[in-house]
Design an enzyme around this catalytic site. Structure first.
Site, PDB file in Angstrom:
ATOM      1  N   ASP C  49       0.826  -1.206   0.000  1.00 30.80           N
ATOM      2  CA  ASP C  49       0.000   0.000   0.000  1.00 30.80           C
ATOM      3  C   ASP C  49       0.860   1.255   0.000  1.00 30.80           C
ATOM      4  O   ASP C  49       0.338   2.351  -0.116  1.00 30.80           O
ATOM      5  CB  ASP C  49      -0.887   0.025   1.252  1.00 30.80           C
ATOM      6  CG  ASP C  49      -1.872  -1.126   1.261  1.00 30.80           C
ATOM      7  OD1 ASP C  49      -2.019  -1.754   2.323  1.00 30.80           O
ATOM      8  OD2 ASP C  49      -2.462  -1.389   0.211  1.00 30.80           O
ATOM      9  N   HIS C  50       2.163   1.083   0.168  1.00 29.14           N
ATOM     10  CA  HIS C  50       3.020   2.253   0.370  1.00 29.14           C
ATOM     11  C   HIS C  50       4.296   2.134  -0.426  1.00 29.14           C
ATOM     12  O   HIS C  50       5.318   1.776   0.121  1.00 29.14           O
ATOM     13  CB  HIS C  50       3.335   2.382   1.876  1.00 29.14           C
ATOM     14  CG  HIS C  50       3.978   3.665   2.285  1.00 29.14           C
ATOM     15  ND1 HIS C  50       5.327   3.907   2.126  1.00 29.14           N
ATOM     16  CD2 HIS C  50       3.468   4.779   2.881  1.00 29.14           C
ATOM     17  CE1 HIS C  50       5.597   5.116   2.592  1.00 29.14           C
ATOM     18  NE2 HIS C  50       4.501   5.666   3.055  1.00 29.14           N
TER      19      HIS C  50
END
Lengths: 144, 163, 183
Positions: C49-50
């Site tokens: 997600d990052h």
């Protein structure tokens, strides 16, 4: 006894004049509280004006210890918490005579005249001014 | 390298909704805290509370959306550059909601600075001052332009979910 | 599920994403300093997600890794009797990002230690590169938050950290487990 021109290690307590003490205290408060230099005046209160809270008091004590090479029991500099939690010292939101005596003893570095007229515990925080810290450090350094 | 799709379980997003946004100035977001968040089992057993760094992450994500929206998603990478005086004042437990408010002090092309805080149930939870940096991978290596495009595309989809 | 007073998290049913952000200690000087290591790997879910398309370790998780390194150092100085909790990030600065395949070294040092709190300084490196500088303050919450009640047992230093503490390298060249203070 003043030790002018001593070149001890930073951890040794050196005598300094009030102006120097004020500048160092100012730097400590700017770093610890994230405020600007010009907000840190002698009359500024730590809690009301500069936004200091419980954890900041501890941060300030640690930084002052390092900056001045002295040991500072947190109780000596900021005795409010133990006073505020003790029913002997508080009656109806104000400090009792016993409480006031205790306060006087704990913070000889602060002028209590105005506070004694209306010892409202909510105003205890107003006692902790930048000037009071400078006084405390001054006394501590000269007692050495 | 595995490329994440929206179909996969999202785990590292620390805000749930953007409540309001004033372009380039202020953003308000919320996050719900739920026992369903697995790390709470470790933090702490018998006393589950949202970890302090994830409160900061919520503030950072909020600020990042302010930047992305203001610069029309020009940059793929938005990262924390520095933070100071991050204070944790109280705990947030499962069942509670945190409201973040982040104000931009400056937003320039590649850097920005903010002051933010989080509250829950009228209680102050966290406050911080921090700065972000924003860039594209292609700035250093033009071969990465396609990757930048993928990241930006994904962030635009996430934006649609959150606002 | 957690039920009143009974910690059932040890069952592992809800322990999928562990909250341990360091892998082991490589140096430990009680009451003074410590060095820990963290491997960054693609199998860590949160990386995806990052950011989706280019995974990098979130800066806040690097702060947490430092908080765990420093927190254990501070906790051990009092034989784990105190509940040591992150109270303030004094300052953190990040110079570069970190990718899967990188190994981080976390250097932590106790700057000040008092009954109620501790202050630490630290840096994170990856190979030759300086990644971050992180200065933290910890609160010993039983000494501080008057009126707030916490569970009696030390929920901060739990089984989760035991594997890290089992083979700590000590100054005399030996290694072994640290003793925890009993409440």
């Amino acid at each position: 006894m003043a030790m002018n021109g001593s070149t001890g290690s930073p951890s040794q307590a050196k005598s300094r004049d009030r102006g120097e003490i004020f500048q160092e205290v100012q730097e400590v408060l700017v770093d610890a509280l994230g405020v600007d230099n010009d907000e840190v005046t002698a009359e500024a209160t730590l809690m009301g004006d500069l936004g200091a809270e419980s954890i900041d008091f501890l941060d300030i004590v640690f930084r002052l210890e390092k900056a001045f090479g002295i040991k500072i029991p947190r109780e000596e500099l900021f005795p409010a918490e133990s006073l505020m939690n003790n029913p002997e010292f508080i009656n109806n939101g104000k400090l009792t005579e016993v409480g006031l005596a205790e306060l006087r003893e704990k913070i000889p570095h602060t002028d209590l005249a105005a506070f004694e007229n209306n010892p409202d515990i909510n105003k205890l925080g107003d006692l902790f001014t930048v000037g009071a810290i400078v006084n405390y450090i001054d006394i501590k350094l000269n007692a050495a | 390298m595995r490329i994440a799709t929206m179909a996969e379980i999202m785990r590292f997003i620390l805000i749930d909704k953007i409540v309001s946004l004033e372009r380039g100035r202020v953003i308000k977001t919320v996050k719900n805290v739920s026992l369903a968040e697995e790390y709470l089992a470790d933090h702490f057993p018998t006393f589950p509370v949202l970890p302090g760094v994830l409160l900061l992450e919520g503030l950072i994500e909020s600020a990042s959306w302010l930047v992305r929206e203001a610069e029309n998603f020009a940059h793929s990478m938005i990262l924390l550059e520095e933070a100071r005086n991050v204070k944790y004042k109280s705990f947030v437990a499962p069942g509670a909601q945190i409201e973040y408010t982040v104000e931009a002090k400056t937003i320039e092309e590649n850097i920005s600075s903010f002051a933010g805080f989080g509250e829950s149930g009228g209680e102050q939870i966290v406050e911080a001052k921090f700065g972000l940096r924003h860039f594209n991978l292609a700035d250093e290596n033009s071969a990465m332009a396609a990757t930048d495009a993928i990241i930006i595309e994904n962030m635009k989809k996430r934006w649609e979910l959150l606002r | 599920m957690l039920s009143n007073g009974v910690d059932t998290s040890q069952n592992g049913a809800f322990a999928e994403m562990r909250w341990i952000w360091i892998d082991k200690f490589v140096e430990f000087h009680s009451g003074e300093s410590a060095v820990a290591v963290k491997n960054v790997t693609l199998t860590e879910e949160h990386l995806h997600d990052h950011f989706p398309g280019f995974p990098v370790m979130p800066e806040t998780l690097m702060i947490e890794a430092m908080a765990q390194t420093s927190g254990i150092l501070v906790g051990e100085a009092n034989r784990f009797k105190e509940k040591v909790i992150l109270a303030k990030v004094k300052k953190c600065v990040f110079f570069d990002y970190v990718k899967p395949g990188d190994t981080l070294k976390l250097y932590a040092k106790i700057e000040s230690l008092a009954p109620e709190a501790a202050s630490t300084s630290g840096k994170i490196t990856c190979g030759e590169k300086l990644i971050a500088e992180i200065d933290l303050m910890f609160s010993h919450i039983d000494q501080n938050l008057a009126g707030k009640e916490f569970p009696k047992e030390n929920f901060v230093f739990t089984d989760t950290f035991k594997s890290l503490l089992r083979n700590l390298p000590f100054d005399d060249g030996s290694s072994g487990a640290l003793e925890s203070g009993q409440d």
